[in-house]
Design a protein around this motif. Structure first.
Motif, short mmCIF file in Angstrom:
data_model
loop_
_atom_site.label_atom_id
_atom_site.label_comp_id
_atom_site.label_asym_id
_atom_site.label_seq_id
_atom_site.Cartn_x
_atom_site.Cartn_y
_atom_site.Cartn_z
N ASN A 183 0.80 -1.21 0.00
CA ASN A 183 0.00 0.00 0.00
C ASN A 183 0.84 1.26 0.00
O ASN A 183 0.33 2.36 0.13
CB ASN A 183 -0.92 0.01 1.23
CG ASN A 183 -1.95 -1.10 1.16
OD1 ASN A 183 -2.54 -1.32 0.10
ND2 ASN A 183 -2.16 -1.81 2.25
N GLY A 206 -5.89 -1.80 -5.78
CA GLY A 206 -6.90 -2.82 -5.51
C GLY A 206 -7.69 -3.24 -6.72
O GLY A 206 -8.81 -3.72 -6.61
N ARG A 229 -3.49 -9.17 -5.56
CA ARG A 229 -2.51 -8.58 -4.67
C ARG A 229 -1.08 -8.99 -5.02
O ARG A 229 -0.13 -8.24 -4.81
CB ARG A 229 -2.85 -8.99 -3.23
CG ARG A 229 -1.99 -8.36 -2.16
CD ARG A 229 -2.43 -8.87 -0.79
NE ARG A 229 -3.81 -8.51 -0.50
CZ ARG A 229 -4.65 -9.27 0.20
NH1 ARG A 229 -4.27 -10.45 0.62
NH2 ARG A 229 -5.87 -8.85 0.45
N ARG A 236 -9.57 -9.97 -6.62
CA ARG A 236 -8.94 -9.08 -5.64
C ARG A 236 -9.92 -8.71 -4.53
O ARG A 236 -9.53 -8.63 -3.35
CB ARG A 236 -8.43 -7.82 -6.34
CG ARG A 236 -7.85 -6.77 -5.38
CD ARG A 236 -6.70 -7.37 -4.52
NE ARG A 236 -6.22 -6.39 -3.57
CZ ARG A 236 -5.19 -5.58 -3.80
NH1 ARG A 236 -4.55 -5.64 -4.96
NH2 ARG A 236 -4.78 -4.73 -2.89
N LYS A 237 -11.17 -8.51 -4.90
CA LYS A 237 -12.16 -8.19 -3.87
C LYS A 237 -12.31 -9.34 -2.89
O LYS A 237 -12.47 -9.13 -1.67
CB LYS A 237 -13.51 -7.87 -4.53
CG LYS A 237 -13.52 -6.55 -5.29
CD LYS A 237 -13.13 -5.39 -4.39
CE LYS A 237 -13.07 -4.07 -5.12
NZ LYS A 237 -12.57 -2.98 -4.26
N ASP A 239 -9.34 -9.22 -0.57
CA ASP A 239 -9.42 -8.15 0.41
C ASP A 239 -10.35 -8.49 1.58
O ASP A 239 -10.26 -7.88 2.65
CB ASP A 239 -9.89 -6.85 -0.26
CG ASP A 239 -8.83 -6.27 -1.17
OD1 ASP A 239 -7.65 -6.67 -1.06
OD2 ASP A 239 -9.17 -5.41 -2.02
#
Length: 476
Positions: free
Chosen positions: A6, A331, A335, A459-460, A463
């Motif tokens: 990040n 995002g 990742r 990716r969701k 997360d």
């Protein structure tokens, strides 16, 4: 050392404007990869007008991209980032689609330039090696194997860091200037150059109607991959030593490309017969250089042309990898791609591009067929970035703008957005009319863009899962 995905500040701020300019010089060399196709189809006047006009559009767009890139100094990705930021309040899927399209457009340069360089090498030094293997409708020969090998070589250069890639480009850029300058001044000193080619083409200009306009839009679609390419300077936003370096890089690279395209297109239009470009679009340059200085220099000038193409390989890996890395940081994709290697570059993203492009080399029949597949996403991403700039003028009015364009740029951005939308819609649907691309290329391009939605969904899901701790540097 662990990498916090990040925190894009892990990208080292070491880039001078001259470094980015050197990388972007690859854009001027790209004219040698596909100008022959345009000259054969359009003639010298049509090819000159569209190549120079498209480069001028690209240089103008750079000012728009400069404003938004300066607004977000810690975000990599260039126009992919601009599209994401501009559209995120209205349609979140635009982010992954535009970013993946941009990445594909730049990454496919590897396959396009690799095959073009392989064809030149074969024509100049291995003309008797005509063997090939048939894979479905695609013929695979020496040019394809050389192209794949070149991709692997420049992959290794870029894995060692952006300064290594920029240093290599500086030396190659000096060599690339040799054929550009020889061609630029050929009308002044060479008896082989003749204005009669343009006079003949003028007499044969087609009528100004929808058919001619559609043909122009199709070729603007095909040319965009190179003519707009100086926007790559925006992709290195977090790596510049100062905002001044970024500003100078974007402005000078666009102006230089317009001048280089104008000089090369005008010179080749008077040196080469249109039929020669039709017969050998990848290698007709050899005859042009022989006509200027004699065949004894042929190998030398082919070598300098190859340097220009090699710059494209270098720049493609550098720019495309940062776009994909920026997607992971925002995002928009899995990742695992938001990781830097020990040399502080997105090594995994480069590896993905290399694998994809070697596959395209062996599955698509020609450089322009590859271009059709890649350009669908690339030109669409340009549209989303231009329109994203307009949205950000409203949605992010409070954000500091170190570079603030005047109000006159708003109608310019609207005009460029509408033109770009027309180019991508007409171009993607009509490339078979000029003999390059068709249903297979269109479906492949759309399919790859849809893959971005799948990766965004993955990716969701990632997360939603608890992190397993810091991610280590990739060894790729």
């Amino acid at each position: 050392m662990a990498n916090n995905e990040n925190n894009p500040s892990h990208l080292s701020k070491t880039l001078r404007w001259t470094d980015a300019f050197a990388l972007s010089m690859a854009v001027s060399g790209s004219i040698f990869a596909s100008f022959g196709f345009a000259l054969g189809a359009l003639g010298p006047i049509g090819a000159l007008v569209l190549w120079v006009g498209s480069a001028a559009i690209g240089a103008c767009q750079n000012w728009i991209f400069l404003e938004v890139t300066a607004m977000y100094p810690d975000k990599p990705g260039g126009i992919a980032m601009i599209a994401t930021e501009g559209w995120k309040r209205r349609c979140t899927l635009v982010g992954p689609i535009a970013s993946f399209g941009y990445w594909l457009g730049w990454s496919a340069v590897l396959a396009i330039v690799g095959v073009s360089a392989g064809s030149l090498i074969q024509a100049q030094w291995f003309a008797d090696q005509t063997w090939s293997y048939q894979l479905g409708s695609v013929s695979i020969g020496l040019a394809q194997f050389i192209g794949a090998g070149l991709i692997l070589v420049f992959w290794q250069f870029n894995r060692l860091g952006v300064q290594m890639a920029a240093s290599v480009s500086k030396y190659m850029g000096v060599l690339l200037l040799i054929p550009i300058l020889v061609l630029a001044f050929a009308p002044l000193y060479s008896d082989a150059w003749s204005f009669s080619h343009f006079q003949t083409a003028w007499d044969r200009l087609p009528a100004t109607d929808w058919t001619t306009g559609r043909t122009a839009l199709i070729w603007l679609f095909l040319i965009a991959w190179s003519a707009y390419g100086t926007e790559m300077c925006a992709a290195f936003g977090p790596e510049y030593r100062s905002k001044r370096d970024m500003r100078i890089a974007l402005i000078t690279s666009g102006l230089y490309t317009v001048a280089a395209f104008a000089a090369v297109a005008f010179s080749l239009g008077g040196l080469a017969d249109q039929q020669a470009a039709i017969d050998n679009p990848n290698g007709f340059f050899i005859g042009a250089f022989d006509a200027i200085l004699g065949s004894e220099y042929s190998s030398f000038f082919v070598g300098t042309l190859l340097v220009g193409l090699f710059m494209g390989l270098n720049a493609s890996l550098a720019d495309g990898s940062r776009a994909l890395y920026g997607m992971a940081l925002d995002g928009l994709t899995i990742r695992q791609l938001g990781v830097l290697n020990k040399h502080q570059v997105p090594g995994r993203c480069m590896t993905v591009a290399v694998i994809l492009n070697i596959g395209m080399i062996f599955l698509l029949s020609s450089p322009l067929a590859i271009l059709v597949t890649a350009n669908i996403g690339y030109v669409a991403s340009i549209f989303f970035a231009l329109s994203g700039f307009l949205w950000l003028r409203k949605d992010a009015a409070q954000v500091e703008r170190p570079v603030k364009l005047g109000g006159g740029w708003i109608p310019i951005a609207w005009a460029l957005s509408l033109l770009t939308a027309l180019i991508v819609l007409v171009g993607a649907a009509s490339t078979e009319l000029v003999g390059y691309g068709g249903t297979k290329e269109l479906l492949m391009g759309i399919g790859i863009l849809l893959l971005s939605v799948v990766l965004y969904g993955a990716r969701k899901l990632q997360d939603r899962q608890p992190p397993n701790g810091p991610t280590s540097h990739s060894s790729v």
